[in-house]
Design a protein around this motif. Sequence first.
Motif, PDB file in Angstrom:
ATOM      1  N   GLY A   6       3.067 -10.247  -8.511  1.00  0.00           N
ATOM      2  CA  GLY A   6       3.648  -9.685  -7.308  1.00  0.00           C
ATOM      3  C   GLY A   6       5.042  -9.161  -7.590  1.00  0.00           C
ATOM      4  N   TYR A   7       5.648  -8.544  -6.573  1.00  0.00           N
ATOM      5  CA  TYR A   7       7.000  -8.014  -6.733  1.00  0.00           C
ATOM      6  C   TYR A   7       7.785  -8.213  -5.443  1.00  0.00           C
ATOM      7  CZ  TYR A   7       5.595  -3.774  -4.175  1.00  0.00           C
ATOM      8  OH  TYR A   7       5.162  -2.906  -3.217  1.00  0.00           O
ATOM      9  N   VAL A   8       9.029  -7.723  -5.415  1.00  0.00           N
ATOM     10  CA  VAL A   8       9.991  -8.115  -4.392  1.00  0.00           C
ATOM     11  C   VAL A   8      10.339  -6.976  -3.424  1.00  0.00           C
ATOM     12  CG1 VAL A   8      12.336  -8.963  -4.000  1.00  0.00           C
ATOM     13  CG2 VAL A   8      10.998  -9.847  -5.922  1.00  0.00           C
ATOM     14  N   ALA A   9       9.995  -7.132  -2.169  1.00  0.00           N
ATOM     15  CA  ALA A   9      10.634  -6.505  -0.996  1.00  0.00           C
ATOM     16  C   ALA A   9      10.516  -4.993  -0.819  1.00  0.00           C
ATOM     17  CB  ALA A   9      12.111  -6.895  -0.934  1.00  0.00           C
ATOM     18  N   MET A  10      10.722  -4.223  -1.877  1.00  0.00           N
ATOM     19  CA  MET A  10      10.809  -2.762  -1.769  1.00  0.00           C
ATOM     20  C   MET A  10       9.895  -2.114  -2.802  1.00  0.00           C
ATOM     21  SD  MET A  10      13.484  -1.962   0.417  1.00  0.00           S
ATOM     22  CE  MET A  10      14.302  -0.484  -0.160  1.00  0.00           C
ATOM     23  N   SER A  11       9.478  -0.886  -2.510  1.00  0.00           N
ATOM     24  CA  SER A  11       8.652  -0.137  -3.456  1.00  0.00           C
ATOM     25  C   SER A  11       9.416   1.044  -4.024  1.00  0.00           C
ATOM     26  CB  SER A  11       7.387   0.370  -2.751  1.00  0.00           C
ATOM     27  OG  SER A  11       6.698   1.303  -3.558  1.00  0.00           O
ATOM     28  N   GLU A  12       9.207   1.280  -5.316  1.00  0.00           N
ATOM     29  CA  GLU A  12       9.738   2.484  -5.947  1.00  0.00           C
ATOM     30  C   GLU A  12       8.786   3.663  -5.769  1.00  0.00           C
ATOM     31  OE1 GLU A  12      12.691   3.147  -7.998  1.00  0.00           O
ATOM     32  OE2 GLU A  12      13.322   1.438  -6.793  1.00  0.00           O
ATOM     33  N   LYS A  13       7.525   3.369  -5.490  1.00  0.00           N
ATOM     34  CA  LYS A  13       6.512   4.417  -5.399  1.00  0.00           C
ATOM     35  C   LYS A  13       6.335   4.926  -3.969  1.00  0.00           C
ATOM     36  CE  LYS A  13       2.850   4.079  -8.021  1.00  0.00           C
ATOM     37  NZ  LYS A  13       3.183   5.046  -9.081  1.00  0.00           N
ATOM     38  N   LEU A  14       6.500   4.071  -2.986  1.00  0.00           N
ATOM     39  CA  LEU A  14       6.317   4.444  -1.586  1.00  0.00           C
ATOM     40  C   LEU A  14       7.654   4.878  -0.998  1.00  0.00           C
ATOM     41  CD1 LEU A  14       4.116   4.467   0.659  1.00  0.00           C
ATOM     42  CD2 LEU A  14       4.937   2.198   1.299  1.00  0.00           C
ATOM     43  N   GLN A  15       7.726   6.096  -0.548  1.00  0.00           N
ATOM     44  CA  GLN A  15       8.991   6.654  -0.082  1.00  0.00           C
ATOM     45  C   GLN A  15       9.236   6.355   1.401  1.00  0.00           C
ATOM     46  OE1 GLN A  15      11.157   8.170  -2.349  1.00  0.00           O
ATOM     47  NE2 GLN A  15       9.599   7.317  -3.706  1.00  0.00           N
ATOM     48  N   ASN A  16      10.524   6.312   1.763  1.00  0.00           N
ATOM     49  CA  ASN A  16      10.941   6.133   3.168  1.00  0.00           C
ATOM     50  C   ASN A  16      10.284   4.929   3.816  1.00  0.00           C
ATOM     51  OD1 ASN A  16      12.483   8.620   3.078  1.00  0.00           O
ATOM     52  ND2 ASN A  16      10.539   9.710   3.255  1.00  0.00           N
ATOM     53  N   ALA A  17      10.317   3.808   3.099  1.00  0.00           N
ATOM     54  CA  ALA A  17       9.655   2.599   3.601  1.00  0.00           C
ATOM     55  C   ALA A  17      10.563   1.380   3.488  1.00  0.00           C
ATOM     56  CB  ALA A  17       8.348   2.359   2.846  1.00  0.00           C
ATOM     57  N   SER A  18      11.842   1.557   3.767  1.00  0.00           N
ATOM     58  CA  SER A  18      12.760   0.426   3.669  1.00  0.00           C
ATOM     59  C   SER A  18      12.495  -0.594   4.780  1.00  0.00           C
ATOM     60  CB  SER A  18      14.211   0.893   3.771  1.00  0.00           C
ATOM     61  OG  SER A  18      15.079  -0.232   3.867  1.00  0.00           O
ATOM     62  N   PRO A  19      12.328  -1.875   4.416  1.00  0.00           N
ATOM     63  CA  PRO A  19      12.181  -2.920   5.419  1.00  0.00           C
ATOM     64  C   PRO A  19      13.518  -3.595   5.734  1.00  0.00           C
ATOM     65  CG  PRO A  19      11.650  -3.822   3.291  1.00  0.00           C
ATOM     66  CD  PRO A  19      12.092  -2.396   3.052  1.00  0.00           C
ATOM     67  N   SER A  20      14.610  -2.983   5.277  1.00  0.00           N
ATOM     68  CA  SER A  20      15.928  -3.621   5.386  1.00  0.00           C
ATOM     69  C   SER A  20      16.965  -2.725   6.049  1.00  0.00           C
ATOM     70  CB  SER A  20      16.417  -4.020   3.980  1.00  0.00           C
ATOM     71  OG  SER A  20      15.480  -4.832   3.324  1.00  0.00           O
ATOM     72  N   VAL A 285       2.806 -14.887 -10.521  1.00  0.00           N
ATOM     73  CA  VAL A 285       4.023 -14.456 -11.197  1.00  0.00           C
ATOM     74  C   VAL A 285       4.762 -13.453 -10.321  1.00  0.00           C
ATOM     75  CG1 VAL A 285       4.990 -13.309 -13.223  1.00  0.00           C
ATOM     76  CG2 VAL A 285       3.008 -14.837 -13.477  1.00  0.00           C
ATOM     77  N   MET A 286       5.949 -13.827  -9.873  1.00  0.00           N
ATOM     78  CA  MET A 286       6.783 -12.923  -9.086  1.00  0.00           C
ATOM     79  C   MET A 286       7.707 -12.157 -10.023  1.00  0.00           C
ATOM     80  SD  MET A 286       7.692 -11.510  -6.328  1.00  0.00           S
ATOM     81  CE  MET A 286       6.739 -12.416  -5.116  1.00  0.00           C
ATOM     82  N   ILE A 287       7.549 -10.844 -10.043  1.00  0.00           N
ATOM     83  CA  ILE A 287       8.354  -9.981 -10.897  1.00  0.00           C
ATOM     84  C   ILE A 287       9.641  -9.603 -10.169  1.00  0.00           C
ATOM     85  CG2 ILE A 287       8.461  -7.675 -11.929  1.00  0.00           C
ATOM     86  CD1 ILE A 287       5.447  -7.974 -12.484  1.00  0.00           C
ATOM     87  N   GLU A 288      10.762  -9.950 -10.766  1.00  0.00           N
ATOM     88  CA  GLU A 288      12.071  -9.631 -10.199  1.00  0.00           C
ATOM     89  C   GLU A 288      12.733  -8.575 -11.087  1.00  0.00           C
ATOM     90  OE1 GLU A 288      13.309 -13.754  -7.982  1.00  0.00           O
ATOM     91  OE2 GLU A 288      13.763 -13.625 -10.116  1.00  0.00           O
ATOM     92  N   ALA A 289      12.255  -7.356 -10.961  1.00  0.00           N
ATOM     93  CA  ALA A 289      12.756  -6.245 -11.777  1.00  0.00           C
ATOM     94  C   ALA A 289      13.248  -5.135 -10.862  1.00  0.00           C
ATOM     95  CB  ALA A 289      11.654  -5.730 -12.695  1.00  0.00           C
ATOM     96  N   LYS A 290      14.202  -4.378 -11.338  1.00  0.00           N
ATOM     97  CA  LYS A 290      14.821  -3.332 -10.510  1.00  0.00           C
ATOM     98  C   LYS A 290      13.819  -2.260 -10.078  1.00  0.00           C
ATOM     99  CE  LYS A 290      19.128  -4.821 -10.684  1.00  0.00           C
ATOM    100  NZ  LYS A 290      19.811  -5.295  -9.463  1.00  0.00           N
ATOM    101  N   LYS A 291      12.809  -2.025 -10.905  1.00  0.00           N
ATOM    102  CA  LYS A 291      11.831  -0.973 -10.605  1.00  0.00           C
ATOM    103  C   LYS A 291      10.631  -1.478  -9.802  1.00  0.00           C
ATOM    104  CE  LYS A 291      13.696   2.782 -12.256  1.00  0.00           C
ATOM    105  NZ  LYS A 291      13.954   3.959 -11.389  1.00  0.00           N
ATOM    106  N   LYS A 292      10.717  -2.708  -9.306  1.00  0.00           N
ATOM    107  CA  LYS A 292       9.760  -3.222  -8.322  1.00  0.00           C
ATOM    108  C   LYS A 292       8.296  -3.021  -8.742  1.00  0.00           C
ATOM    109  CE  LYS A 292      13.366  -4.034  -5.686  1.00  0.00           C
ATOM    110  NZ  LYS A 292      13.839  -5.377  -5.370  1.00  0.00           N
TER     111      LYS A 292
END
Length: 320
Positions: A6-20, A285-292
């Motif tokens: 899995g990954y964290v909070a935001m997507s690099e691939k999906l645009q205009n989808a900020s949950p924050s 496994v939770m991936i905590e990487a900048k590129k989500k």
Amino acid sequence: MLVKFGYVAMSEKLQNASPSQTMTATQFSKLQDTEAAIRRLEKIAKSNLSNCLRLLKHNAAYDIDFFRLSSRLVPLVNHPLTEGWKYEKALMPQLKEIGQFVNEREMRIDFHPDHFVVLNNKSKEIFQRSLQTLLYHYKLLKGMGIDPKHRCVLHIGGAKEGKLDGLETFVDNFSDIPKSISQMIMLENDDTIYTIEDALYLGEKLEIPVIVDLHHHDINPSESHLSDLWERVLATWERSPLTVKIHVSSPRDGDMDKSHHDFINPERLLLFFEMIASRTKRLDVMIEAKKKDEALLQLMEHLKEDKRCIMESQASITFQ
């Protein structure tokens, strides 16, 4: 060993989808009509939740069923300016929609409240603020119809008077946490003060699941070898309805850099898998990487090339 990523909070691939998306206290204060300001907050929160659902649907398309939700879904929660605001009622339809999607697809979601949540502080004010933040996460999960048990990852906290004092203050304060809130908690080792062994001390004493953060461990290792600690880590998850999980990130600049890289070093992760596979049936496994999500999908491409990895989906493997 079945491994899901899995990954964290935001997507690099999906645009205009900020949950924050947010609204500052200054912006709120400038609005003369408090009720109108609250409605504006609710509009922002509803947009965040709508984007959260979009992210989950995006994840489903890539077989990603493990995801950390943003803790910033609702702006200005627990701020003096919004005292008495029943945000969970105003947002109930959106929360239910997310929960229905998650439950139907048997996704695993959780939270990682920010570093201001400190349960080993001797200040009653800081402790109470931390509980209020955890209550906010509890309300979101309940609104989604998701069992809150073991859904919030925390660090142990500070150590102004030394590690031993910090650990014992955590134990003392834990007895003052309502059970519904305390059952939400998982603990992870950090990269500066508290090692996996420190987290295990609390996890075993207070029946809290312990999460191994590999990057933190490499920078701030325990005295005992990780292989020798793994059985103890597994034991802390025996009372949990959820699969044991770890956090993975890679240093950005040099082995001891605490900053997260854009992507994941697969060799480090595979070494860990090799060490635990014979003793572990399932692992998240939770991936905590900048590129989500891009980092997750790139990692899967690397794992495809390893003969020990059998691809089960776009975001899961069997390691043998």
